[in-house]
Design a protein around this motif. Sequence first.
Motif, short mmCIF file in Angstrom:
data_model
loop_
_atom_site.label_atom_id
_atom_site.label_comp_id
_atom_site.label_asym_id
_atom_site.label_seq_id
_atom_site.Cartn_x
_atom_site.Cartn_y
_atom_site.Cartn_z
N LEU A 185 39.39 32.24 39.55
CA LEU A 185 40.36 31.56 38.70
C LEU A 185 39.82 31.32 37.29
CD1 LEU A 185 41.69 28.89 41.24
CD2 LEU A 185 42.83 30.99 40.53
N GLN A 186 38.49 31.22 37.15
CA GLN A 186 37.89 30.92 35.85
C GLN A 186 37.44 32.16 35.09
OE1 GLN A 186 34.70 28.18 36.69
NE2 GLN A 186 36.07 26.43 36.99
N MET A 187 37.47 33.32 35.71
CA MET A 187 37.03 34.53 35.02
C MET A 187 37.90 34.80 33.80
SD MET A 187 35.99 37.35 37.94
CE MET A 187 37.70 37.54 38.48
N LYS A 188 37.28 35.33 32.74
CA LYS A 188 38.00 35.66 31.52
C LYS A 188 38.44 37.11 31.56
CE LYS A 188 35.60 32.23 28.71
NZ LYS A 188 36.79 31.37 28.64
N GLU A 189 39.67 37.35 31.11
CA GLU A 189 40.21 38.71 31.12
C GLU A 189 39.65 39.50 29.96
OE1 GLU A 189 44.39 38.83 31.45
OE2 GLU A 189 44.47 40.96 31.98
N SER A 190 39.45 40.79 30.18
CA SER A 190 38.89 41.67 29.15
C SER A 190 39.84 41.78 27.96
CB SER A 190 38.63 43.06 29.75
OG SER A 190 38.31 43.98 28.73
N CYS A 191 39.25 41.83 26.76
CA CYS A 191 40.05 42.07 25.57
C CYS A 191 40.22 43.57 25.30
CB CYS A 191 39.40 41.40 24.36
SG CYS A 191 37.75 42.02 23.98
N GLN A 192 39.54 44.40 26.13
CA GLN A 192 39.65 45.84 25.95
C GLN A 192 40.68 46.47 26.89
OE1 GLN A 192 35.67 47.81 25.68
NE2 GLN A 192 34.90 45.77 26.16
N VAL A 193 40.61 46.09 28.17
CA VAL A 193 41.49 46.67 29.19
C VAL A 193 42.13 45.54 29.99
CG1 VAL A 193 41.65 48.21 31.17
CG2 VAL A 193 39.99 48.69 29.35
N PRO A 194 43.45 45.38 29.93
CA PRO A 194 44.12 44.33 30.73
C PRO A 194 43.91 44.59 32.22
CG PRO A 194 45.58 45.20 29.03
CD PRO A 194 44.38 46.11 29.05
N GLY A 195 43.75 43.51 32.98
CA GLY A 195 43.55 43.66 34.41
C GLY A 195 42.10 43.73 34.83
N ILE A 196 41.18 43.75 33.86
CA ILE A 196 39.75 43.71 34.14
C ILE A 196 39.22 42.34 33.71
CG2 ILE A 196 37.50 44.77 33.73
CD1 ILE A 196 39.44 46.57 35.19
N PHE A 197 38.42 41.72 34.58
CA PHE A 197 37.91 40.39 34.32
C PHE A 197 36.38 40.42 34.33
CE2 PHE A 197 42.05 40.22 36.21
CZ PHE A 197 42.73 39.25 35.49
N PHE A 198 35.77 39.37 33.77
CA PHE A 198 34.32 39.35 33.66
C PHE A 198 33.74 38.09 34.28
CE2 PHE A 198 35.23 42.56 30.56
CZ PHE A 198 34.15 43.43 30.67
N TYR A 199 32.75 38.30 35.17
CA TYR A 199 31.93 37.21 35.67
C TYR A 199 30.49 37.54 35.31
CZ TYR A 199 29.47 33.95 38.64
OH TYR A 199 28.63 32.95 39.08
N CYS A 200 29.88 36.72 34.46
CA CYS A 200 28.50 36.91 34.03
C CYS A 200 28.27 38.33 33.53
CB CYS A 200 27.56 36.59 35.19
SG CYS A 200 25.83 36.36 34.68
N SER A 201 29.18 38.79 32.68
CA SER A 201 29.17 40.12 32.05
C SER A 201 29.43 41.27 33.02
CB SER A 201 27.87 40.37 31.27
OG SER A 201 26.79 40.69 32.13
N HIS A 202 29.69 40.98 34.31
CA HIS A 202 30.04 42.03 35.26
C HIS A 202 31.55 42.29 35.19
CE1 HIS A 202 26.13 42.19 37.20
NE2 HIS A 202 26.14 40.87 37.31
N PRO A 203 31.98 43.53 34.99
CA PRO A 203 33.41 43.84 35.02
C PRO A 203 33.93 43.78 36.45
CG PRO A 203 32.13 45.85 34.72
CD PRO A 203 31.15 44.71 34.68
N ILE A 204 34.98 43.01 36.67
CA ILE A 204 35.54 42.82 38.02
C ILE A 204 37.01 43.23 37.99
CG2 ILE A 204 36.04 41.17 39.86
CD1 ILE A 204 33.07 41.42 39.41
N CYS A 205 37.40 44.09 38.93
CA CYS A 205 38.83 44.42 39.05
C CYS A 205 39.35 44.19 40.47
CB CYS A 205 39.09 45.86 38.62
SG CYS A 205 38.24 47.10 39.62
N LYS A 206 38.45 44.18 41.47
CA LYS A 206 38.87 43.99 42.86
C LYS A 206 37.99 42.92 43.50
CE LYS A 206 37.86 48.24 43.64
NZ LYS A 206 37.63 49.55 44.29
N VAL A 207 38.60 42.11 44.37
CA VAL A 207 37.85 41.04 45.02
C VAL A 207 38.13 41.03 46.52
CG1 VAL A 207 37.75 39.57 42.98
CG2 VAL A 207 39.69 39.37 44.55
#
Length: 387
Positions: free
Chosen positions: A35-57
């Motif tokens: 819930l707290q991950m920030k969404e990428s400003c480059q590609v919508p639908g990609i989020f970042f946790y500690c600089s790791h790109p996350i798209c699936k959980v």
Amino acid sequence: MQREKGSSEEEPPSLLWGLDPIFSTFARLYIKDILQMKESCQVPGIFFYCSHPICKVDVLGTVVYKREREDFFCYGVDDGTGVINCLCWKDEQWKEDSEALKSVAKPQGPTLSGFNLAEQFQKLQLAQRRSSHLEIGDLLRVRGPVKTSRQQREISASAYCKRKLYLDILDKVEDPVLAVQISRMMEVPQLYRRFYDKPFQVPHSLQERSSDCDLEGVTSLPSLLGQVCLSLKDFLRKEAVQSFHPNDLETVNSLVSLASHDLQNGPDQQQAARSLSTSKQIHSVFREAIQVLQEEGLLFRKAGSQEEVYQVTEQDKELHRVTKEIICEDSRREKYAEKGCHFLHILSCVRQSYSRNISEAAMRLVLSALECNSDIISTTDSHYTAL
């Protein structure tokens, strides 16, 4: 796990995301962090946790609310750290099954043999539907992409119950003795310590090369070496290359053109124009790219071979076969019957029987491929067993 992700945290360039193994996996994060991950400003639908790109959980929790609409189900899942919406769209198969239940013929009484096919078919469909029916308080596992809908974070799944056909699922978990939940509680903190809480680091050889490049913000292209690495990976995958010699790469026009791009347009164009000098520098770029792919486990060099030939881990069917046989055989032994074979045990056996040059990264890619093919299954603490 409690790391604060400030707004000043920079995103790595999108073309480098594939170098992070977490990007291609279902990250087992706590709902609070999702819930707290920030969404990428480059590609919508990609989020970042500690600089790791996350798209699936991958989430495991208790259903605390539910609602059903004509086209989808929505469940509120609570893992103890937060609650997130989990959506599953009804596919055509679900609708066809519902219609079949309505239209199935009523039982006409037992036949001469005492078996009524229509009645048994109806019972089978009803039992299957009940096994996947969720109520508040049920334990639910959800795997799927993270999305933001109506300013709310949610997880989307494409299958209501577990089917090997799908990679993302919404699955009811039977856990009467809490074994699944305890296993999860032990596994996730280790994943955080070993992977998620360690910032994404660009491989050292790529970092050295990119330090000389003038990047214009996070949306710029990676260095020459980074581009060659990505192009080489794409070439090996598309052409299904099983093995190659470094000199073979110099016969691929697209790779040579990319590797020589900076050389032909650099500050010393006269020197780059000399074919011998250019050839040596292209050869050097390919060597560095191979080294990067070796660090990622995508390539390895077979031991005992006099020629410098590199095997492509994904395409080495013999390596996959040997690994599967080791797991199948050792899983029957009393020592490994309960939890399966540990990753380091498998790695040691493969190195002894196949090639001592197999890296840990390469071994993890092989195990992941075998698990995706349903040949093996992972258990707790990096243990694997045969199905």
